[in-house]
Motif scaffolding. Structure first.
Motif, PDB file in Angstrom:
ATOM      1  N   GLY A  84     139.350  25.264  10.175  1.00 55.89           N
ATOM      2  CA  GLY A  84     139.317  26.722  10.072  1.00 55.89           C
ATOM      3  C   GLY A  84     140.519  27.336  10.762  1.00 55.89           C
ATOM      4  O   GLY A  84     141.225  26.685  11.518  1.00 55.89           O
ATOM      5  N   LEU A  85     140.769  28.608  10.464  1.00 53.03           N
ATOM      6  CA  LEU A  85     141.841  29.320  11.140  1.00 53.03           C
ATOM      7  C   LEU A  85     141.491  30.802  11.216  1.00 53.03           C
ATOM      8  O   LEU A  85     140.650  31.307  10.467  1.00 53.03           O
ATOM      9  N   ILE A  86     142.133  31.469  12.140  1.00 52.35           N
ATOM     10  CA  ILE A  86     142.004  32.918  12.265  1.00 52.35           C
ATOM     11  C   ILE A  86     143.329  33.538  11.861  1.00 52.35           C
ATOM     12  O   ILE A  86     144.396  33.081  12.286  1.00 52.35           O
ATOM     13  N   VAL A 117     151.444  39.582   9.479  1.00 57.19           N
ATOM     14  CA  VAL A 117     150.394  38.566   9.369  1.00 57.19           C
ATOM     15  C   VAL A 117     150.603  37.546  10.487  1.00 57.19           C
ATOM     16  O   VAL A 117     151.718  37.052  10.695  1.00 57.19           O
ATOM     17  N   TYR A 118     149.518  37.241  11.233  1.00 60.85           N
ATOM     18  CA  TYR A 118     149.587  36.271  12.329  1.00 60.85           C
ATOM     19  C   TYR A 118     148.523  35.203  12.081  1.00 60.85           C
ATOM     20  O   TYR A 118     147.331  35.517  11.968  1.00 60.85           O
ATOM     21  N   HIS A 119     148.942  33.941  12.013  1.00 57.55           N
ATOM     22  CA  HIS A 119     148.013  32.814  11.855  1.00 57.55           C
ATOM     23  C   HIS A 119     147.742  32.162  13.210  1.00 57.55           C
ATOM     24  O   HIS A 119     148.648  32.002  14.018  1.00 57.55           O
ATOM     25  N   GLN A 120     146.492  31.761  13.449  1.00 55.85           N
ATOM     26  CA  GLN A 120     146.161  31.033  14.666  1.00 55.85           C
ATOM     27  C   GLN A 120     145.273  29.843  14.322  1.00 55.85           C
ATOM     28  O   GLN A 120     144.131  30.012  13.897  1.00 55.85           O
ATOM     29  N   ARG A 121     145.821  28.641  14.482  1.00 59.07           N
ATOM     30  CA  ARG A 121     145.078  27.423  14.173  1.00 59.07           C
ATOM     31  C   ARG A 121     144.582  26.711  15.428  1.00 59.07           C
ATOM     32  O   ARG A 121     143.550  26.059  15.402  1.00 59.07           O
ATOM     33  N   VAL A 122     145.329  26.775  16.523  1.00 58.31           N
ATOM     34  CA  VAL A 122     145.050  25.943  17.688  1.00 58.31           C
ATOM     35  C   VAL A 122     144.122  26.636  18.671  1.00 58.31           C
ATOM     36  O   VAL A 122     143.063  26.110  19.033  1.00 58.31           O
ATOM     37  N   PHE A 123     144.488  27.829  19.130  1.00 56.44           N
ATOM     38  CA  PHE A 123     143.716  28.530  20.158  1.00 56.44           C
ATOM     39  C   PHE A 123     142.585  29.308  19.493  1.00 56.44           C
ATOM     40  O   PHE A 123     142.634  30.520  19.318  1.00 56.44           O
ATOM     41  N   SER A 124     141.555  28.556  19.118  1.00 56.27           N
ATOM     42  CA  SER A 124     140.449  29.131  18.363  1.00 56.27           C
ATOM     43  C   SER A 124     139.197  28.310  18.621  1.00 56.27           C
ATOM     44  O   SER A 124     139.261  27.105  18.894  1.00 56.27           O
ATOM     45  N   ARG A 158     143.323  25.993   3.855  1.00 56.29           N
ATOM     46  CA  ARG A 158     143.582  25.320   2.574  1.00 56.29           C
ATOM     47  C   ARG A 158     144.546  26.180   1.747  1.00 56.29           C
ATOM     48  O   ARG A 158     144.660  27.389   1.971  1.00 56.29           O
ATOM     49  N   PRO A 159     145.243  25.568   0.797  1.00 63.15           N
ATOM     50  CA  PRO A 159     146.186  26.320  -0.031  1.00 63.15           C
ATOM     51  C   PRO A 159     145.495  27.484  -0.745  1.00 63.15           C
ATOM     52  O   PRO A 159     144.368  27.357  -1.229  1.00 63.15           O
ATOM     53  N   GLY A 160     146.169  28.626  -0.790  1.00 68.84           N
ATOM     54  CA  GLY A 160     145.655  29.789  -1.513  1.00 68.84           C
ATOM     55  C   GLY A 160     144.757  30.692  -0.694  1.00 68.84           C
ATOM     56  O   GLY A 160     144.396  31.781  -1.165  1.00 68.84           O
ATOM     57  N   ALA A 161     144.377  30.278   0.527  1.00 66.74           N
ATOM     58  CA  ALA A 161     143.451  31.089   1.324  1.00 66.74           C
ATOM     59  C   ALA A 161     144.055  32.457   1.639  1.00 66.74           C
ATOM     60  O   ALA A 161     143.401  33.497   1.463  1.00 66.74           O
TER      61      ALA A 161
END
Length: 414
Positions: free
Chosen positions: A379-381, A366-373, A345-348
């Motif tokens: 949610g995201l990692i 910074v690395y975002h992971q939305r799919v492989f989780s 969500r915005p601001g996280a």
């Protein structure tokens, strides 16, 4: 090991203290008299009095040229004119090539086909003819012997040669001249030439213990002396002592005059390389750091001792060195990667970054992971690489994240 009396041991050895002294007189005018210096900081950290012999300051950045030069200087005129041949992928090649060129002796070096280009070019830069043959040094050596027989060349073996061993022992001659109170000598073991020569010198003195060091991944001499059958393979940082078949001459010498052999982990080899750069401001390769790694492996064993350590070489790939330093920063808590679970969500991310700012921790990546989780779709990692002052500073950051309700865990190194 080392069970003979001093006189009996001397009689049983293929070289004597006089042979090493003669070698020193022979090679001293042509090599660097490297310093033996006390390290007060390493002494405070390990509980021992620590002397370092900086063989990484030789012209070729390794002790190997001592033994090679002692061999070359004793060749007759005919052998010098015909030339010499050696098999090596590293420091021995450069030592033979450098002093062969200086003495006007033709040098051929057989290297494995997978030898890095930089080592090939460095050896050729000293005037040697390089032949790439075989998948490893053993295959290269077999081919070198064949060429030696065909062309009448003299083989300069990296360790299984009494003249080479005597030359390597000159390291200890200088150490005891500069630091006569050394009571424990710690020496890396590959094929065994360095420790055989150094132990010949050390055991002529009263009460001096000699401890050999091998990487855990390559315990070849340990296996031979102790009758074990530990596996001998892998990618070790200490490739300079990654020898599968130690010498027959050196094995016999080590059995008689070396007190013990230690095995050191890759982690302690990495730590030792990093500590020597940060504390002593000196660059060593993995094999060169093996002596310090032994102190880190078993500090209680050496507490209160006056220890001499041979920094036997400094030829390490810059990229590998950088990797070792970064891994050491991570292990000490000064560099970290934190895995944090967030809601998508915005601001996280902003809210998490605010905590890093509050704790004065620098964010690097910074690395975002939305799919492989395994998290729900909303949610995201995120993995955040960051830089802290020390382990305590990192712990404060982790506590602050937990206090704000975030689930965070460090990504650990092996």
């Amino acid at each position: 090991m080392a069970t003979l009396t001093k006189s009996a041991a001397a009689d049983a050895l293929p070289i004597s203290l006089d042979d090493v002294r003669a070698a020193h007189a022979r090679v001293a005018p042509f090599i660097v008299r490297t310093p033996t210096l006390i390290s007060r900081t390493l002494g405070q950290l390990t509980g021992a009095t620590v002397y370092l012999k900086f063989e990484n300051l030789q012209f070729t950045a390794a002790y190997k040229e001592r033994g090679a030069l002692n061999k070359l200087l004793q060749l007759d005129a005919g052998a010098q004119a015909r030339g010499v041949i050696a098999a090596s992928a590293g420091n021995h090649a450069q030592g033979v090539a450098y002093h062969g060129a200086r003495l006007g002796i033709p040098v051929t070096i057989v290297m494995p086909r997978n030898t890095p280009n930089v080592k090939v070019s460095q050896t050729e830069g000293h005037g040697a003819t390089v032949i790439l043959h075989g998948e490893n040094v053993d295959e290269s050596l077999a081919y070198a012997r064949q060429l030696a027989a065909d062309r009448g060349l003299t083989i300069v073996h990296p360790f299984n040669d009494v003249q080479v061993i005597a030359g390597q022992g000159t390291v200890a001659i200088e150490m005891f001249e500069d630091a006569p109170d050394i009571d424990t000598l710690i020496v890396p073991i590959g094929g065994g030439g360095l420790i055989s020569g150094c132990a010949t010198v050390a055991k002529a003195r009263e009460g001096v213990s000699v401890i050999g060091v091998e990487a855990e991944l390559y315990p070849s001499m340990y296996n031979r002396i102790k009758g074990t059958s530990l596996p001998c393979h892998g990618d070790t940082l200490a490739e300079g002592i990654a020898v599968k078949e130690p010498g027959s001459i050196t094995s016999g010498m080590i059995e008689h005059i070396v007190d013990d052999i230690m095995l050191v982990s890759e982690r302690h080899l990495e730590q030792a390389v990093s500590m020597l750069l940060q504390i002593e401001k000196t660059v060593v390769e993995g094999a060169g750091a093996a002596g310090l790694a032994a102190l880190l492996e078993e500090p209680g064993r050496f507490a209160g001792k006056t220890v001499g350590i041979v920094l036997c070489g400094g030829n390490i790939d810059p990229r590998l060195l950088a990797n070792v330093l970064l891994r050491d920063l991570a292990r000490s808590g000064r560099l970290a990667r934190l895995r944090i679970k967030l809601q998508d969500r915005p601001g996280a991310l902003y809210n998490v970054a605010r905590i890093f700012d509050q704790e004065q921790v620098n964010i690097i990546e910074v690395y975002h992971q939305r799919v492989f989780s395994t998290l729900p779709a909303k949610g995201l990692i995120t993995d955040i690489e960051c830089e802290t002052r020390d382990a305590a500073h990192l712990a404060r950051l982790m506590a602050a994240l937990e206090e704000e309700g975030y689930e965070a865990s460090p990504v650990e190194l092996a």
